[in-house]
Design an enzyme around this catalytic site. Structure first.
Site, short mmCIF file in Angstrom:
data_model
loop_
_atom_site.label_atom_id
_atom_site.label_comp_id
_atom_site.label_asym_id
_atom_site.label_seq_id
_atom_site.Cartn_x
_atom_site.Cartn_y
_atom_site.Cartn_z
N SER A 181 0.24 -12.93 6.42
CA SER A 181 -0.04 -11.49 6.23
C SER A 181 0.51 -11.02 6.91
O SER A 181 -1.15 -11.39 8.33
CB SER A 181 -1.49 -10.80 5.74
N HIS A 197 -3.35 -4.41 5.02
CA HIS A 197 -4.81 -4.69 4.87
C HIS A 197 -5.27 -6.25 5.81
O HIS A 197 -6.48 -6.32 5.19
CB HIS A 197 -4.45 -5.45 3.44
N ASP A 232 1.94 -0.17 3.47
CA ASP A 232 0.80 -1.37 3.81
C ASP A 232 1.47 -1.67 5.04
O ASP A 232 1.85 -2.90 5.90
CB ASP A 232 0.68 -2.92 2.87
#
Length: 247
Positions: A203, A66, A110
């Site tokens: 992230s 992402h 992911d």
């Protein structure tokens, strides 16, 4: 939980949902995590966002899918991302390899590899991080460390300096409230009784267990309460090996 409700509750840790941080952690000793990469991302809509990642080969960085964008620049050798040092190496990404089954809605698979336009120079401040063996299992109860430049408080901006926090691996039951949690390909991490977690901006950063990257920071609840979900790297070793071998 219905998927729509899930997305109201969750947000991605990366800057596409605002950059995140380490909550309840401490500042790393400068350059003690030489594999860490700070990602500056230009999105398809020309927004600027950020993520964390980590160097696994001189020309490859591992991060979350992402965190993809129109273009990405990788900063290596940084501690304070706003204070330039001689240790810095800024390298543009030549090609992005998000997992082909990545789903932006469920946030499954992911994981993404970034091929750099040139090889990083290995120094005391820039190095690589080893990955786990294919399908190796790390047991619940293990205490690991998450690392990143994310926020240090829900209402604060992202941290300028690299942060880390201790987090405990939980049984799959600990993440049962996440509709799309799959224990085979994800890790449930963080004691729900402690306010220690990853958050926006973290992230793509690694979960370190005994010096090995076992997970990639993926998502957490909007209020930043633990646990968080990390992509389980060992599950994807065959795919990682294939990309590295062919590129």
């Amino acid at each position: 939980m219905h998927l729509l409700a899930l997305h109201l509750l969750l947000f991605l840790l990366g800057s596409r949902a605002k950059a995140g941080e380490i909550i309840g952690g401490t500042e790393c000793k400068p350059h003690s995590r030489p594999y860490m990469a700070y990602l500056e991302i230009a999105t398809s809509k020309n927004y600027l966002s950020t993520c964390s990642g980590f160097l696994i080969r001189r020309n490859f960085v591992l991060t979350a899918a992402h965190c993809s964008g129109r273009s990405i620049t990788v900063l290596l050798g940084a501690h304070n991302k706003t204070a330039k040092e001689d240790t810095w190496q800024k390298i543009e990404v030549e090609k992005q390899f998000p997992h082909p089954k990545y789903d932006d809605y469920s946030v499954l698979h992911d994981i993404m590899l970034l091929k750099l336009k040139e090889k990083a120079k290995l120094t005391l401040a820039v190095g690589t991080l080893p990955l786990p063996a294919k399908f190796s299992f790390i047991p619940p109860g293990r205490v690991c460390r998450a690392v990143g430049w994310g926020k240090t408080n829900v209402n604060e901006p992202t941290s300028d300096t690299l942060q880390e926090v201790k987090m405990r691996l939980l049984e799959a039951e600990g993440c049962k409230h996440f509709t799309n949690f799959y224990h085979s390909s994800q890790l449930c991490v963080g004691n729900p009784k402690k306010m220690q977690n990853v958050y926006k901006g973290d992230s793509g950063g690694p979960l370190l267990c005994a010096g090995i990257a076992q997970g990639i920071a993926s998502y957490v609840r909007r209020n930043a309460r633990p646990p968080a979900v990390f992509t389980r790297i060992s599950h994807y070793r065959p795919w990682i090996n294939k990309i590295l071998r062919e590129n």
